[in-house]
Scaffold this motif. Sequence first.
Motif, short mmCIF file in Angstrom:
data_model
loop_
_atom_site.label_atom_id
_atom_site.label_comp_id
_atom_site.label_asym_id
_atom_site.label_seq_id
_atom_site.Cartn_x
_atom_site.Cartn_y
_atom_site.Cartn_z
N ASP A 1 1.07 0.36 -15.16
CA ASP A 1 1.20 1.82 -15.20
C ASP A 1 2.47 2.27 -15.92
OD1 ASP A 1 -1.20 2.09 -13.92
OD2 ASP A 1 -0.37 2.72 -12.00
N SER A 2 3.50 1.44 -15.89
CA SER A 2 4.73 1.82 -16.59
C SER A 2 4.70 1.46 -18.07
CB SER A 2 5.94 1.15 -15.92
OG SER A 2 5.95 -0.24 -16.18
N ARG A 3 3.80 0.57 -18.48
CA ARG A 3 3.79 0.09 -19.86
C ARG A 3 2.64 0.61 -20.71
NH1 ARG A 3 7.45 -4.46 -19.97
NH2 ARG A 3 8.94 -3.82 -18.40
N THR A 4 1.64 1.26 -20.11
CA THR A 4 0.51 1.77 -20.89
C THR A 4 0.51 3.30 -20.88
OG1 THR A 4 -1.02 1.79 -19.01
CG2 THR A 4 -0.91 -0.24 -20.32
N ALA A 5 -0.03 3.89 -21.93
CA ALA A 5 -0.09 5.35 -22.02
C ALA A 5 -0.95 5.93 -20.89
CB ALA A 5 -0.64 5.77 -23.38
N ALA A 6 -2.07 5.28 -20.60
CA ALA A 6 -2.94 5.77 -19.53
C ALA A 6 -2.22 5.72 -18.18
CB ALA A 6 -4.23 4.95 -19.47
N GLY A 7 -1.47 4.66 -17.95
CA GLY A 7 -0.73 4.53 -16.70
C GLY A 7 0.38 5.56 -16.58
N ARG A 8 1.08 5.80 -17.68
CA ARG A 8 2.14 6.81 -17.65
C ARG A 8 1.56 8.20 -17.40
NH1 ARG A 8 4.12 3.34 -21.70
NH2 ARG A 8 3.20 4.59 -23.35
N ARG A 9 0.39 8.47 -17.97
CA ARG A 9 -0.27 9.77 -17.70
C ARG A 9 -0.60 9.90 -16.21
NH1 ARG A 9 -2.69 9.01 -22.52
NH2 ARG A 9 -4.50 8.00 -21.61
N ARG A 10 -1.15 8.83 -15.63
CA ARG A 10 -1.48 8.88 -14.19
C ARG A 10 -0.24 9.12 -13.34
NH1 ARG A 10 -5.14 4.87 -15.50
NH2 ARG A 10 -3.65 3.22 -15.12
N ARG A 11 0.88 8.54 -13.75
CA ARG A 11 2.11 8.65 -12.95
C ARG A 11 2.63 10.08 -12.89
NH1 ARG A 11 6.01 3.73 -14.33
NH2 ARG A 11 7.10 4.51 -12.50
N TRP A 12 2.40 10.91 -13.92
CA TRP A 12 2.86 12.30 -13.86
C TRP A 12 1.72 13.25 -13.51
CZ3 TRP A 12 0.59 15.92 -16.85
CH2 TRP A 12 0.02 15.54 -18.06
N MET A 13 0.46 12.88 -13.83
CA MET A 13 -0.67 13.78 -13.61
C MET A 13 -0.92 14.03 -12.11
SD MET A 13 -4.60 13.39 -14.91
CE MET A 13 -4.85 11.96 -13.86
N PHE A 14 -0.89 12.99 -11.31
CA PHE A 14 -1.16 13.15 -9.89
C PHE A 14 -0.14 14.08 -9.22
CE2 PHE A 14 -3.78 9.32 -10.47
CZ PHE A 14 -4.94 9.77 -9.86
N PRO A 15 1.16 13.89 -9.42
CA PRO A 15 2.12 14.81 -8.81
C PRO A 15 1.98 16.26 -9.32
CG PRO A 15 3.23 12.80 -9.42
CD PRO A 15 1.85 12.72 -10.01
N VAL A 16 1.68 16.44 -10.59
CA VAL A 16 1.52 17.81 -11.12
C VAL A 16 0.34 18.50 -10.45
CG1 VAL A 16 0.90 19.13 -13.19
CG2 VAL A 16 2.70 17.40 -13.31
N ILE A 17 -0.79 17.79 -10.37
CA ILE A 17 -1.95 18.37 -9.70
C ILE A 17 -1.65 18.57 -8.21
CG2 ILE A 17 -4.38 17.99 -9.09
CD1 ILE A 17 -4.65 16.52 -11.78
N GLY A 18 -0.88 17.65 -7.62
CA GLY A 18 -0.48 17.81 -6.22
C GLY A 18 0.36 19.06 -6.01
N LEU A 19 1.30 19.32 -6.91
CA LEU A 19 2.11 20.54 -6.79
C LEU A 19 1.26 21.79 -6.96
CD1 LEU A 19 5.35 19.43 -8.66
CD2 LEU A 19 5.04 19.79 -6.20
#
Length: 182
Positions: free
Chosen positions: A35-53
């Motif tokens: 998740d830290s090394r792929t574009a899809a993983g990096r998107r998941r790492r910020w997308m979930f908190p943004v949708i959570g907020l």
Amino acid sequence: MNMDSDDATRPVAETVELAYRITTTDLAEAVRLRDSRTAAGRRRRWMFPVIGLLSLLIGVSAIARDESAARGAGFLAAAVVLCGFPLFGPRIQARAFRGLLEKAGECRTAVDGSGVVVKTATTEARISWAAQPTYAETDGAFVMFSDDKGAVAMTVLPKRGLRPPADVDGLRALLDANLRRI
């Protein structure tokens, strides 16, 4: 391929062997690394908190406007889950494989110039360098990744499985000679 200046002077081992049991901790570490090394993983790492907020704002707004308390509570619960997913998601994903890991038992792995062969009680797999052309290293493992967008396929090679432990340098040299480090 990755060629550093000291790679030319460092001999590449013919075959490096490992014996280990993959644990859920190993898999969780590999998922975090992916998740830290792929574009899809990096998107998941910020997308979930943004949708959570956003869910948090909708939930608080629903409660403030005296709408259904159940609706507001649902949005608040979703906010907690979504904001917590980057922290707990890799562990949850790894735990889903616990039964398979127990059934597989001990892994015996051989890494050589042609690729990686992994043998367990239930399977035997040959992984060519082309199938998983990239890798990353953590304090506890080497993790090989496929080159698709989400790096869906990955192979975890825990350092604790190396015999003797000095083979860490030999395995690193083999991986550097055949894969691209990310």
